[in-house]
Scaffold this motif. Structure first.
Motif, short mmCIF file in Angstrom:
data_model
loop_
_atom_site.label_atom_id
_atom_site.label_comp_id
_atom_site.label_asym_id
_atom_site.label_seq_id
_atom_site.Cartn_x
_atom_site.Cartn_y
_atom_site.Cartn_z
N PHE A 112 41.50 -10.86 60.18
CA PHE A 112 41.04 -9.92 61.20
C PHE A 112 39.52 -9.87 61.27
CE2 PHE A 112 45.10 -8.65 59.41
CZ PHE A 112 45.91 -8.68 60.54
N GLN A 113 38.94 -11.09 61.30
CA GLN A 113 37.49 -11.28 61.45
C GLN A 113 36.69 -10.91 60.21
OE1 GLN A 113 37.76 -13.18 64.55
NE2 GLN A 113 35.73 -12.33 64.77
N LYS A 114 37.36 -10.55 59.12
CA LYS A 114 36.62 -10.13 57.94
C LYS A 114 36.16 -11.30 57.08
CE LYS A 114 39.30 -5.84 57.84
NZ LYS A 114 40.21 -4.99 57.08
N THR A 115 36.76 -12.47 57.30
CA THR A 115 36.41 -13.66 56.52
C THR A 115 35.93 -14.74 57.46
OG1 THR A 115 38.06 -13.13 54.86
CG2 THR A 115 37.22 -15.38 54.88
N LEU A 116 34.74 -15.30 57.17
CA LEU A 116 34.20 -16.45 57.88
C LEU A 116 34.46 -17.68 57.03
CD1 LEU A 116 32.40 -17.97 59.96
CD2 LEU A 116 30.42 -17.23 58.62
N ARG A 117 35.10 -18.69 57.63
CA ARG A 117 35.47 -19.90 56.87
C ARG A 117 34.89 -21.12 57.57
NH1 ARG A 117 40.14 -23.48 55.84
NH2 ARG A 117 40.51 -23.54 53.58
N ILE A 118 34.13 -21.94 56.82
CA ILE A 118 33.57 -23.19 57.34
C ILE A 118 34.02 -24.30 56.40
CG2 ILE A 118 31.47 -24.48 57.90
CD1 ILE A 118 30.08 -21.84 58.44
N VAL A 119 34.74 -25.28 56.94
CA VAL A 119 35.24 -26.38 56.11
C VAL A 119 34.25 -27.53 56.14
CG1 VAL A 119 37.63 -25.70 56.52
CG2 VAL A 119 36.55 -27.37 58.03
N ASP A 120 34.39 -28.42 55.14
CA ASP A 120 33.58 -29.63 55.05
C ASP A 120 32.09 -29.31 55.24
OD1 ASP A 120 32.98 -32.30 54.73
OD2 ASP A 120 33.39 -32.84 56.82
N VAL A 121 31.60 -28.46 54.37
CA VAL A 121 30.24 -27.95 54.49
C VAL A 121 29.22 -29.08 54.38
CG1 VAL A 121 28.51 -26.53 53.30
CG2 VAL A 121 30.82 -25.65 53.68
N SER A 122 28.18 -29.00 55.22
CA SER A 122 27.06 -29.94 55.14
C SER A 122 25.77 -29.15 54.93
CB SER A 122 26.97 -30.76 56.43
OG SER A 122 26.59 -29.94 57.51
N GLU A 123 24.67 -29.90 54.67
CA GLU A 123 23.39 -29.25 54.43
C GLU A 123 22.96 -28.40 55.62
OE1 GLU A 123 24.17 -32.26 53.71
OE2 GLU A 123 23.52 -32.79 51.67
N ALA A 124 23.42 -28.77 56.85
CA ALA A 124 23.03 -28.02 58.04
C ALA A 124 23.62 -26.62 58.07
CB ALA A 124 23.44 -28.79 59.30
N ASP A 125 24.63 -26.36 57.22
CA ASP A 125 25.26 -25.05 57.22
C ASP A 125 24.51 -24.04 56.35
OD1 ASP A 125 27.36 -25.93 58.87
OD2 ASP A 125 28.41 -26.80 57.16
N ALA A 126 23.46 -24.47 55.67
CA ALA A 126 22.66 -23.52 54.90
C ALA A 126 21.93 -22.56 55.84
CB ALA A 126 21.65 -24.27 54.03
N GLY A 127 21.65 -21.37 55.37
CA GLY A 127 20.92 -20.40 56.19
C GLY A 127 21.44 -19.00 55.95
N GLU A 128 21.02 -18.09 56.83
CA GLU A 128 21.40 -16.69 56.70
C GLU A 128 22.52 -16.36 57.68
OE1 GLU A 128 17.98 -14.24 57.18
OE2 GLU A 128 17.17 -14.70 55.19
N TYR A 129 23.56 -15.72 57.15
CA TYR A 129 24.70 -15.29 57.95
C TYR A 129 24.75 -13.77 57.92
CZ TYR A 129 26.26 -20.15 57.84
OH TYR A 129 26.34 -21.52 57.99
N ARG A 130 25.04 -13.18 59.06
CA ARG A 130 25.06 -11.73 59.15
C ARG A 130 26.44 -11.26 59.60
NH1 ARG A 130 20.59 -8.66 62.63
NH2 ARG A 130 19.39 -9.18 60.75
N CYS A 131 26.99 -10.32 58.85
CA CYS A 131 28.22 -9.66 59.29
C CYS A 131 27.85 -8.25 59.72
CB CYS A 131 29.29 -9.66 58.20
SG CYS A 131 28.86 -8.73 56.71
N THR A 132 28.52 -7.79 60.79
CA THR A 132 28.26 -6.47 61.34
C THR A 132 29.56 -5.70 61.43
OG1 THR A 132 26.41 -7.32 62.65
CG2 THR A 132 27.35 -5.20 63.33
N ALA A 133 29.55 -4.48 60.88
CA ALA A 133 30.71 -3.59 61.00
C ALA A 133 30.34 -2.47 61.96
CB ALA A 133 31.11 -3.04 59.64
N ARG A 134 31.22 -2.21 62.93
CA ARG A 134 30.84 -1.27 63.99
C ARG A 134 32.04 -0.41 64.37
NH1 ARG A 134 29.08 -4.78 66.92
NH2 ARG A 134 26.82 -4.47 66.86
N ASN A 135 31.80 0.91 64.46
CA ASN A 135 32.76 1.78 65.15
C ASN A 135 31.97 2.62 66.15
OD1 ASN A 135 31.62 3.88 63.71
ND2 ASN A 135 33.37 4.20 62.35
N ARG A 136 32.60 3.61 66.76
CA ARG A 136 31.92 4.31 67.85
C ARG A 136 30.78 5.20 67.38
NH1 ARG A 136 37.21 6.77 68.66
NH2 ARG A 136 37.40 8.75 67.52
#
Length: 1094
Positions: free
Chosen positions: A356-380
């Motif tokens: 339910f969008q809580k897990t981000l999955r990237i397969v066959d990782v390469s060097e280009a996948d390095a960096g900053e990832y942001r998750c946002t939790a939002r309600n009203r």
């Protein structure tokens, strides 16, 4: 000198290409002439061709092992250092219930021997009764029955050696799989306030490999998860907020250990969710016995992250592995989680979002996948962010592995070993399993980092070299041998091999060879007049001859010659260029009604020397196993088509070399299904709205809906068309009549036809009212000279608007009476007024009346009372004879008052009294011509010439004819006569003939004579000159003398009057007795004409 890497390609030869052509010539193509069960073979054949073509491409780039390169271990006894062909994976987890099997296979000439090390020291297999090696293999088998598996865990390495070198396997780490039991624990019941967050911990025992976690109830049913309740990657169960329905006593965490296929379970956890009031009542009693969680309220609250903690975190992942980032938030209402990459985009094909969008999955990782990832939790209420900094490291991976070298004495070559990783891996070399710095010195060898350079190699310097690439995250090992040989050339391609290709496609002729030094390849065709080099030929490094676009003229015998300094070898192959398979007439798109038949045609042209197979498929699958599908040599017939037969049909013609296909779609149509769910709304006294749901249109759009009604009050059971609406509408506003008990139904119309009617609607009754209309078709006419009949079309019950329908009939004499005379009659259709003057104009009206009132003011219609016979005959009758067959009659019109009715016209009666010729009999046949009332003259056509006629003229009206005028007479002048009544030839002789005839039946005047013309006719029907003879009117025969003997004559005979000659009678005859005397008359000629006398 060329580099050894490129030169070694020449020795390989396209062995796989050879397999391609051999596959083309086998029976891989289906041979049964049927449309069922061939799809698998057909698809397999195409896949194999595509695979073999790919192999050829790989071969031309030189990516092959030595076995694929030259096949010398199967064909020639050529010395070869060992090569590892199969080994177990580096990390090898074993099942403790089964024997340990560690694979190690190798090849070489002579066949290598094998040995093993364990944890870096020699493993003496002969001293371990539980350990054996398979025959002719280095595969190690350990019988662990009755033994502790732990004693055999460790790092194993296999060594394969012969007199030319030593190859080693990877380090193989052997570990047994483990599925430990859950530690015993007592889970206290959990009481929690409604709306707060909750985490149920799983904490499974560590296993090898790690277990798969899932939550179920006591009935082994998975617990439902959602954006509010979900399982984390570590197996814990997270509630963003709890609801009362989350209360249960069987939250059970299960751990499945995949290697042993065992499942362990945690003790059940009891959760009770209470609202604040219930907690206040029970907390005192429960406080001493349970842990009371959360003393907050169930009010709405902003999101916060349960995991990970803080505003940022970091994650390291290795290249090629799977990156999983997780953010689980609590809050009320339930927060929604979304993801973004701060410095770029997600790799679309490798990214997925789970749980339910809580897990981000990237397969066959390469060097280009390095960096900053942001998750946002939002309600009203608000939103919260967490940043995860991802770094990508890399265990060593190959850029290029060292490739085997086959060198002749005094040649040179390179072994290149290139690897990458993060951090950059260290490259080291070994020779025959010994670090190269500890190996015997060789002046022809020089190590430069990732490259070993060989100069002026000597016989006996063959060896296997190992390249090691390692960093803190892993290592790589690759074996490559250097084999120093002196061999004469050998062509490995089979002799007299036949290659078959399709015209305009690529042809690849193989010349796989072996020799040391490397043989040079040359090609010749047929007479060997010159080497094949340049357009259209391309000679590849491995000896393959390519013809990029093969044509028929390229067919023939080809010779490849392999030569080096030690000798020469040659081989002959043959190329056959075939015509392509083509579909000449493709199947066409079909639209067919259900239960009818359809035929798809597919006419194909192919090379006559190739065996074709025609296959039909439906929607890329097999045709249904149904006798309705009939496949012929060039067509597919489907009888009694059903809706399930709709789809795409493809005919596929396959030969051993190529294939062609064409597709067409079948659309099955039929009448629509009837509409359903009729509903009446917006009900008013004179209108109602009808709505319905359309039925299935069966692939043919609905053009319109037909709305019908039945009136159970007046015509029970009879349906009438009310209106139609376009097919895009499902509602109609219906105008209604009073005093009708309506029932409605709807029919749908498409291009095929009308649907069955829908089920009737409920009855809708309209109230009575005064008539809205009066009867139609009102007329006034007389049936007798002294009456007036007033008639009308009776109104239907639907038009009556109420009970008690009757009519008010009104009349008055036009321009005479001012007041109307009226009478009320029942529901009839006419009323007769008596005692009226003859043919007098009247104005009439008919008005509808019922129990609720009278209809609108009726329209005034003018009619006439009855007619009587005309009183007077036409005066001043005259005639003008225009020619022998036409006369013009004139008369004076009668006064209108004497007509006593509506003047219809005049009639001229005329008849032929007699002929003016004494020979014609008396004959009377009266004829009548009618002329309109505005005429005062008329023509009498078709008269007989030379005759006496009588005639008179009468006027007539709707009642009948008046008196005739006095008879007048006239005579017609002469005309041309008719045909002679007969013509026959008698008394034929050698030089004479006699002709006899009869006068015309229709003389049409005084005969003045006859004309006879004749001419000869030869055997070719060519006519001679015409002779003419005039004969008197009183003659009936003539004899012609001095005619030519044995000659056929054609005669033309007609009569004449003073007005000219009449039509001709023809006849033929001959002057010899033994010839057929009479021939059939010419077309259009009548012999023995008989026309009745006038």
């Amino acid at each position: 000198m060329r580099s050894r890497e490129r030169e070694s390609e020449r020795r390989r030869g396209p062995v796989k290409q050879q397999r391609q052509v051999e596959a083309q010539r086998t029976d891989a193509v289906p041979t049964e002439n049927t449309h069922r069960g061939k799809i698998a073979l057909y698809c397999k054949d195409l896949e194999e061709r595509a695979h073999l073509t790919l192999q050829i491409e790989e071969e031309l780039t030189g990516v092959l092992s030595l076995e694929q390169e030259i096949g010398v271990d199967r064909v020639f006894s050529v010395p070869q250092p060992p090569t590892i062909t199969h080994q177990s994976p580096k990390d090898f987890i074993i099942d403790p219930r089964e024997n340990i099997v560690i694979h190690c296979d190798a090849k070489g000439k002579p066949h290598p021997s094998f040995s093993w090390t364990r944890n870096g020291t020699h493993f003496d297999i002969d001293q371990d009764p539980k350990a054996t090696m398979r025959p002719h293999s280095g595969t190690l088998v350990v019988d662990i029955s009755g033994e502790k598996v732990e004693s055999y865990e460790g790092v194993y390495q296999c060594t394969a050696r012969n007199e030319h070198g030593t190859a080693v396997s990877n380090n193989i780490v052997i570990r047994q799989s483990r599925s430990p039991l859950w530690s015993k624990e007592r889970n206290e019941p959990i009481i929690v306030q409604e709306g707060v967050s909750l985490v149920l911990q799983c904490r499974p025992p560590a296993g090898l490999p790690p277990p798969i976690i899932f939550w179920m109830n006591i009935n082994f049913q998975r617990l439902p998860q959602s954006s509010r309740v979900s399982q984390a990657l570590n197996g814990d169960l997270y509630f963003s907020n709890v609801l009362k329905e989350d209360s249960r006593n069987d939250y059970i965490c299960y751990a499945r250990f995949p290697h042993t296929q065992t499942i362990q379970q945690k003790q059940p956890i009891t959760v009770t969710v209470l609202n604040l009031d219930a907690i206040n009542e029970t907390v005192a009693a429960l406080y001493n016995e349970t842990d009371f969680l959360s003393d907050g309220s169930a009010e709405e609250r902003r999101p916060t992250f349960l995991i990970p903690s803080g505003s940022s975190s970091s994650k390291m992942v290795l290249r090629g592995q799977v990156l999983e980032l997780e953010c689980i938030a609590e809050g009320l209402p339930t927060p929604e989680v979304s993801w973004s990459k701060v410095s770029g985009e997600f790799p679309a094909k490798r990214t997925s979002f789970l749980h339910f969008q809580k897990t981000l999955r990237i397969v066959d990782v390469s060097e280009a996948d390095a960096g900053e990832y942001r998750c946002t939790a939002r309600n009203r209420l608000a939103s919260v962010h967490h940043t995860i900094r991802v770094t990508v490291k890399a265990a060593p991976y190959w850029i290029s592995t060292p490739r085997n070298l086959v060198l002749a004495p005094r040649e040179r070559g390179n072994l290149i070993c290139r690897a990458s990783g993060t951090p950059k891996p260290t490259i080291t070399w070994a020779m025959n399993g010994i670090p190269i710095e500890n190996s015997p010195k060789d002046p022809s060898r020089k190590v430069e980092g990732d490259t070993i350079i060989f100069e002026e190699v000597q016989t006996g310097s063959s060896a296997v070299y190992q390249c090691h690439a390692s960093n803190e995250y892993g290592y790589l090992l690759s074996n490559a041998f250097v084999n120093v040989l002196s061999e004469t050339p050998r062509v490995l391609t089979p002799a007299n091999k036949v290659y078959q290709v399709i015209r305009n496609s690529r042809a690849l002729l193989d010349c796989s060879s072996f020799g040391s030094p490397i043989p040079k390849i040359t090609w010749f065709k047929d007479s060997r007049s010159s080497t094949l080099d340049g357009d259209p030929y391309v000679l590849h490094e491995n000896g393959t001859l390519e013809i990029h676009v093969a044509q028929a003229l390229n067919s023939g015998k080809y010779t490849c010659v392999a030569r080096n300094s030690l000798g020469i070898s040659e081989n002959h192959v043959y190329l056959e260029v075939k015509e392509p398979t083509r579909i000449l007439k493709q199947p066409e798109y079909k639209v067919v009604q259900r239960n009818r038949n359809v035929v798809f045609e597919c006419k194909v042209k192919h090379d006559p020397s190739l065996i074709p197979t025609m296959t039909w498929v439906k929607d890329n699958g097999e045709l249904p196993d149904d006798e309705r599908f009939v496949v012929d040599s060039d067509s597919l017939t489907i009888t009694d088509v059903s809706e399930n037969d709709a789809g795409t049909y493809t005919c596929i013609m396959v030969t051993t070399l190529d294939q062609d296909s064409a597709s067409a779609e079948l659309t099955v149509v039929e009448q629509p299904d009837p509409p359903t769910d009729l509903e009446l709304t917006d009900q008013k006294p004179r209108s109602v709205q009808l709505t319905w749901i359309p039925g299935d249109e069966h692939n043919s759009p609905i053009h319109m809906f037909v709305i019908q009604y039945a009136d159970s009050l007046h015509h029970h059971g009879h349906w009438h068309n009310l209106t139609v609406v376009p097919g895009i509408k499902t509602t109609a506003h219906l105008k209604l009549s009073p005093y009708v008990h309506y029932t409605f139904r709807v029919l749908a119309l498409n291009a095929v036809g009308l649907s069955n009617p829908s089920l009737p609607s409920r009855v809708y009754k309209t109230n009575p009212s005064a008539p809205d209309e009066n009867p139609s078709g009102v007329e006034g006419f007389g049936t007798e000279h002294d009456n007036l009949v007033i008639s009308w079309k009776p109104m239907s019950g639907h038009q009556a608007n109420g009970p008690g329908l009757h009519y008010k009939v009104m009349w008055r004499q036009k321009d005479v009476d001012k007041e109307w005379t009226s009478v009320t009659v029942a529901n009839v259709s006419k009323f007769m007024v008596s005692g009226t003057p003859t043919f007098t104009p009247y104005e009439v009206q008919v008005q509808a009346i019922n129990d609720y009132g009278i209809g609108p003011e009726p329209a005034v219609v003018t009619g006439h009372s009855g007619e009587d016979l005309p009183m007077q005959a036409p005066d001043t009758v005259q005639v003008l004879v225009l020619n022998s067959s036409l006369a013009e009659v004139h008369w004076e019109p009668v006064p209108p008052k004497t007509v006593r009715g509506r003047l219809k016209g005049y009639k001229v009666y005329y008849w032929r009294e007699r002929s003016l010729h004494k020979h014609n009999p008396h004959h009377v046949e009266q004829q009548v011509l009618t002329f309109s009332g505005n005429k005062s003259h008329g023509m009498l056509p078709g008269l007989q010439p030379y005759s006496l006629y009588l005639f008179n003229v009468r006027v007539f009206n709707g009642k009948g004819e008046g008196p005739a005028s006095s008879n007048q007479q006239f005579e017609t002048p002469e005309g041309v006569p008719g045909r002679p009544s007969f013509l026959r030839i008698t008394n034929p002789n050698l030089d004479s003939l006699t002709l006899e005839w009869g006068p015309p039946y229709d003389r049409n005047g005084r005969l003045t004579g006859y004309t006879l013309k004749y001419q000869t006719v030869n055997i070719s029907d060519v006519l001679g000159p015409v002779e003419e003879l005039a004969l008197p009117a009183n003659e009936t025969s003539v004899t012609l003398l001095n005619l030519k003997y044995s000659t056929r004559y054609k005669f033309y005979f007609n009569a004449k009057t003073g007005q000219g000659a009449g039509p001709v009678v023809t006849e033929e005859a001959a002057t010899i007795m033994d010839e057929v005397l009479m021939r059939p008359p010419s077309v259009g000629v009548v012999v023995n004409v008989h026309t009745p006398s006038c």
